[in-house]
Scaffold this motif. Structure first.
Motif, short mmCIF file in Angstrom:
data_model
loop_
_atom_site.label_atom_id
_atom_site.label_comp_id
_atom_site.label_asym_id
_atom_site.label_seq_id
_atom_site.Cartn_x
_atom_site.Cartn_y
_atom_site.Cartn_z
N MET A 237 -32.76 -4.84 -89.04
CA MET A 237 -33.60 -5.13 -87.88
C MET A 237 -34.82 -4.21 -87.84
SD MET A 237 -32.80 -7.48 -85.80
CE MET A 237 -31.56 -8.73 -85.92
N GLN A 238 -35.98 -4.83 -87.74
CA GLN A 238 -37.21 -4.03 -87.80
C GLN A 238 -38.08 -4.25 -86.56
OE1 GLN A 238 -39.40 -4.86 -91.34
NE2 GLN A 238 -37.78 -4.15 -92.70
N VAL A 239 -38.61 -3.15 -86.06
CA VAL A 239 -39.59 -3.22 -84.98
C VAL A 239 -40.93 -2.81 -85.54
CG1 VAL A 239 -40.19 -2.47 -82.66
CG2 VAL A 239 -37.80 -2.47 -83.38
N GLY A 240 -41.95 -3.61 -85.31
CA GLY A 240 -43.30 -3.26 -85.77
C GLY A 240 -44.08 -2.59 -84.65
N LEU A 241 -44.68 -1.45 -84.97
CA LEU A 241 -45.61 -0.82 -84.02
C LEU A 241 -46.97 -1.43 -84.28
CD1 LEU A 241 -44.52 2.93 -84.25
CD2 LEU A 241 -44.19 1.39 -82.31
N ILE B 198 -42.52 -5.45 -76.66
CA ILE B 198 -42.56 -4.45 -75.60
C ILE B 198 -43.93 -3.78 -75.61
CG2 ILE B 198 -40.06 -4.06 -75.67
CD1 ILE B 198 -40.61 -1.34 -76.87
N ILE B 199 -44.33 -3.30 -74.45
CA ILE B 199 -45.65 -2.67 -74.32
C ILE B 199 -45.46 -1.17 -74.10
CG2 ILE B 199 -47.74 -2.54 -72.90
CD1 ILE B 199 -47.61 -5.19 -74.30
N VAL B 200 -46.15 -0.37 -74.90
CA VAL B 200 -46.08 1.07 -74.76
C VAL B 200 -47.44 1.58 -74.29
CG1 VAL B 200 -45.59 3.24 -75.94
CG2 VAL B 200 -44.44 1.14 -76.66
N GLY C 212 -45.49 -8.19 -71.91
CA GLY C 212 -44.28 -7.88 -72.68
C GLY C 212 -43.03 -7.89 -71.83
N ALA C 213 -41.90 -7.89 -72.53
CA ALA C 213 -40.61 -7.98 -71.85
C ALA C 213 -40.25 -6.66 -71.17
CB ALA C 213 -39.53 -8.34 -72.85
N ALA C 214 -40.72 -5.56 -71.74
CA ALA C 214 -40.44 -4.25 -71.17
C ALA C 214 -41.70 -3.42 -71.30
CB ALA C 214 -39.28 -3.59 -71.91
N VAL C 215 -41.90 -2.53 -70.36
CA VAL C 215 -43.08 -1.67 -70.37
C VAL C 215 -42.62 -0.22 -70.34
CG1 VAL C 215 -45.21 -1.06 -69.18
CG2 VAL C 215 -44.36 -3.41 -69.08
N VAL C 216 -43.11 0.57 -71.27
CA VAL C 216 -42.78 1.99 -71.28
C VAL C 216 -44.09 2.76 -71.23
CG1 VAL C 216 -41.57 3.82 -72.49
CG2 VAL C 216 -40.85 1.46 -72.80
N VAL D 43 -41.68 16.75 -65.24
CA VAL D 43 -41.15 15.50 -65.79
C VAL D 43 -39.64 15.64 -65.95
CG1 VAL D 43 -41.27 13.89 -67.74
CG2 VAL D 43 -43.31 15.12 -67.04
N ALA D 44 -38.89 14.61 -65.56
CA ALA D 44 -37.43 14.71 -65.58
C ALA D 44 -36.87 14.64 -66.99
CB ALA D 44 -36.82 13.62 -64.71
N GLU D 45 -37.38 13.74 -67.79
CA GLU D 45 -36.83 13.58 -69.14
C GLU D 45 -37.91 12.99 -70.05
OE1 GLU D 45 -34.76 9.28 -68.12
OE2 GLU D 45 -33.52 11.06 -68.41
N PRO D 46 -37.78 13.19 -71.36
CA PRO D 46 -38.76 12.60 -72.27
C PRO D 46 -38.70 11.08 -72.20
CG PRO D 46 -36.97 13.64 -73.52
CD PRO D 46 -36.74 13.95 -72.07
N ALA D 47 -39.82 10.44 -72.47
CA ALA D 47 -39.89 8.98 -72.33
C ALA D 47 -39.51 8.25 -73.61
CB ALA D 47 -41.30 8.58 -71.91
N LEU D 48 -39.50 8.99 -74.72
CA LEU D 48 -39.28 8.33 -75.99
C LEU D 48 -37.93 7.60 -76.08
CD1 LEU D 48 -40.94 8.00 -78.61
CD2 LEU D 48 -39.38 9.68 -79.60
N PRO D 49 -36.82 8.24 -75.64
CA PRO D 49 -35.54 7.53 -75.73
C PRO D 49 -35.57 6.18 -75.01
CG PRO D 49 -35.17 9.84 -75.25
CD PRO D 49 -36.65 9.62 -75.17
N SER D 50 -36.24 6.10 -73.87
CA SER D 50 -36.24 4.82 -73.17
C SER D 50 -37.08 3.80 -73.93
CB SER D 50 -36.68 4.95 -71.72
OG SER D 50 -37.98 5.43 -71.65
N MET D 51 -38.09 4.26 -74.64
CA MET D 51 -38.86 3.32 -75.45
C MET D 51 -38.01 2.77 -76.60
SD MET D 51 -41.90 3.91 -78.11
CE MET D 51 -42.07 2.59 -79.31
N ILE D 52 -37.28 3.67 -77.25
CA ILE D 52 -36.44 3.23 -78.37
C ILE D 52 -35.35 2.29 -77.88
CG2 ILE D 52 -34.88 4.01 -80.20
CD1 ILE D 52 -36.52 6.64 -80.25
N ARG D 53 -34.78 2.63 -76.73
CA ARG D 53 -33.72 1.77 -76.19
C ARG D 53 -34.27 0.42 -75.75
NH1 ARG D 53 -28.96 3.64 -76.71
NH2 ARG D 53 -28.31 1.70 -75.77
N ALA D 54 -35.51 0.40 -75.26
CA ALA D 54 -36.13 -0.88 -74.87
C ALA D 54 -36.31 -1.78 -76.10
CB ALA D 54 -37.46 -0.64 -74.18
N ALA D 55 -36.68 -1.17 -77.22
CA ALA D 55 -36.87 -1.94 -78.45
C ALA D 55 -35.51 -2.47 -78.94
CB ALA D 55 -37.52 -1.08 -79.52
N TYR D 56 -34.51 -1.61 -78.88
CA TYR D 56 -33.15 -1.96 -79.31
C TYR D 56 -32.66 -3.15 -78.50
CZ TYR D 56 -28.39 -0.51 -80.85
OH TYR D 56 -27.15 -0.42 -81.42
N SER D 57 -32.92 -3.08 -77.21
CA SER D 57 -32.48 -4.13 -76.32
C SER D 57 -33.30 -5.42 -76.53
CB SER D 57 -32.59 -3.60 -74.90
OG SER D 57 -32.42 -4.59 -73.98
#
Ligand SMILES: Nc1nc2c(ncn2[C@@H]2O[C@H](COP(=O)(O)OP(=O)(O)OP(=O)(O)O)[C@@H](O)[C@H]2O)c(=O)[nH]1
Ligand SMILES: [Mg+2]
Length: 351
Positions: free
Chosen positions: A1-5, A195-197, A218-222, A249-263
């Motif tokens: 499974m590949q995600v293109g940036l 998804i939109i980053v 997009g389906a998700a926005v980060v 800032v409470a937490e880094p945003a990168l994990p939620s971006m990766i999880r949005a792509a995974y989802s």
């Protein structure tokens, strides 16, 4: 499974790709070749399981990321060549994440909404070209042979044409099973999940109007700051926490971006646990227990007997595996069982 940036030039794709995959390729330099690398999928549940089981190693799920060179569009042969190259790379990925420049960075006043429109239009036009070609072919075949190979195809392509001519992506259409099957071979760009980053300057929050526009694209926005994420990646956990606290800032945003792509890829994780290894494995949503077993090893699928299944939340609520067993939270499931996100599996098999 590949995600293109994907995205226009100098939006921060390579900066993000480096952080996600741990690569260290030069940024701010463009380039013409796509670059593929694997990145871990962060998972707080797996972190928790690691604390519980104290295994020798922890293995995260992974997906592939393709850093696709930016595209500026515009007129002339260079612009056209760039667009063609960009679209070719785009066809090969399973989902896309558009990185949008919301920072100045010396590249001029950002125009995030314009960037999203520009790229969306490019994708729509590329798909429309395929649809037009196909419709032309169908008309010719009809005239020559007096019939068409598949009577479903013409009406479907007409429907696609109407959608694309309205400037809308194909992913918005609801398809019958037959139509969906028919569409696979075309590798339409606008039917891929997107998804939109929003890549912002540190500490800047996107405005409501921008979030709305992004939500439509997009389906998700980060929203994140790629530069800050890359600084964070170089810090120890302690220093990173301090750095974030300083910024409020409470937490880094990168994990939620990766999880949005995974989802967006319609993937989910199941876990295996034990003293040697705690591990997250990837299956498509809707996969049955034998398919999940096959991800671990083909022998486990071939010789599948049963799966012992514990929901992650049940294990956490019980406190440990023996308490979960005592509370009847460890179920025995057969071949038809559909694996749920967060299931902890132990496969019984015989070969
Ligand atoms: N100020 C600021 N600069 C950033 C940010 N993210 C990336 N940059 C800078 O923007 C420039 C372009 O970043 P890249 O990651 O190379 O952009 P790209 O999208 O890969 O560009 P192309 O490969 O040409 O399409 C680099 O100089 C980065 O350091 C950010 O969040 N804030
Ligand atoms: Mg780049």
């Amino acid at each position: 499974m590949q995600v293109g940036l994907i995205g226009l030039k100098f939006t921060g794709k390579t900066t993000l790709h480096n952080v996600i995959t741990g690569a260290n390729r030069p940024t701010g330099q463009g380039g013409v070749d796509p670059h593929l690398a694997v990145g871990q999928v962060p998972d707080a549940r797996l972190d928790r399981l690691t604390t519980m089981f104290k295994p020798k190693r922890t293995v995260y799920a992974a997906i592939s990321w393709v850093d696709i060179p930016g595209f500026q569009g515009g007129v002339g042969a260079d612009g056209a060549r760039e667009a063609v190259r960009f679209l070719e790379h785009g066809r090969k990925v399973d989902a896309m994440a558009q990185v949008v420049r919301c920072f100045d960075g010396g590249y001029g006043t950002p125009d995030p909404v314009g960037e999203m429109e520009n790229l969306a239009l490019e994708l729509v036009l590329a798909d429309l070209q395929i649809v037009e070609n196909r419709l032309e072919r169908i008309t010719k075949d009809k005239a020559r042979l007096g019939k068409v190979a598949n009577p479903l195809e013409g009406p479907l392509m007409e429907r696609y044409r109407a959608q694309l001519e309205a400037g809308r992506p194909l992913r918005e259409l609801t398809l019958s099973v037959d139509d969906a099957k028919l569409s696979v071979g075309y590798a339409f760009l606008t039917s891929k999940p997107m998804i939109i980053v929003l890549n912002h300057e540190e500490g800047v929050e996107p405005e409501a109007a921008l979030l709305t526009a992004a939500g439509q694209a997009g389906a998700a926005v980060v929203s994140l700051c790629a530069r800050m994420e890359s600084e964070l990646a170089g810090l120890s956990a302690e220093d990173a926490a301090e750095f974030l606290a300083d910024l409020g800032v409470a937490e880094p945003a990168l994990p939620s971006m990766i999880r949005a792509a995974y989802s967006a890829l319609e993937l989910q994780s199941f876990f295996t646990v034990g003293p040697d290894e705690c591990r997250a494995w990837t299956v498509r949503r809707g996969s049955t227990a034998p398919v999940a077993a096959g991800v671990i090893h083909s022998d486990l699928q071939r010789g599948f007997i049963r799966a012992e299944v514990t929901a992650y939340e049940d294990l956490i609520a019980a406190g440990d595996m023996s308490a979960a067993k005592a509370a009847n939270k460890v179920r025995l499931e057969g071949k038809a069982y559909v694996v749920q996100d967060g299931d902890i599996l132990e496969i019984r098999f015989s070969v």
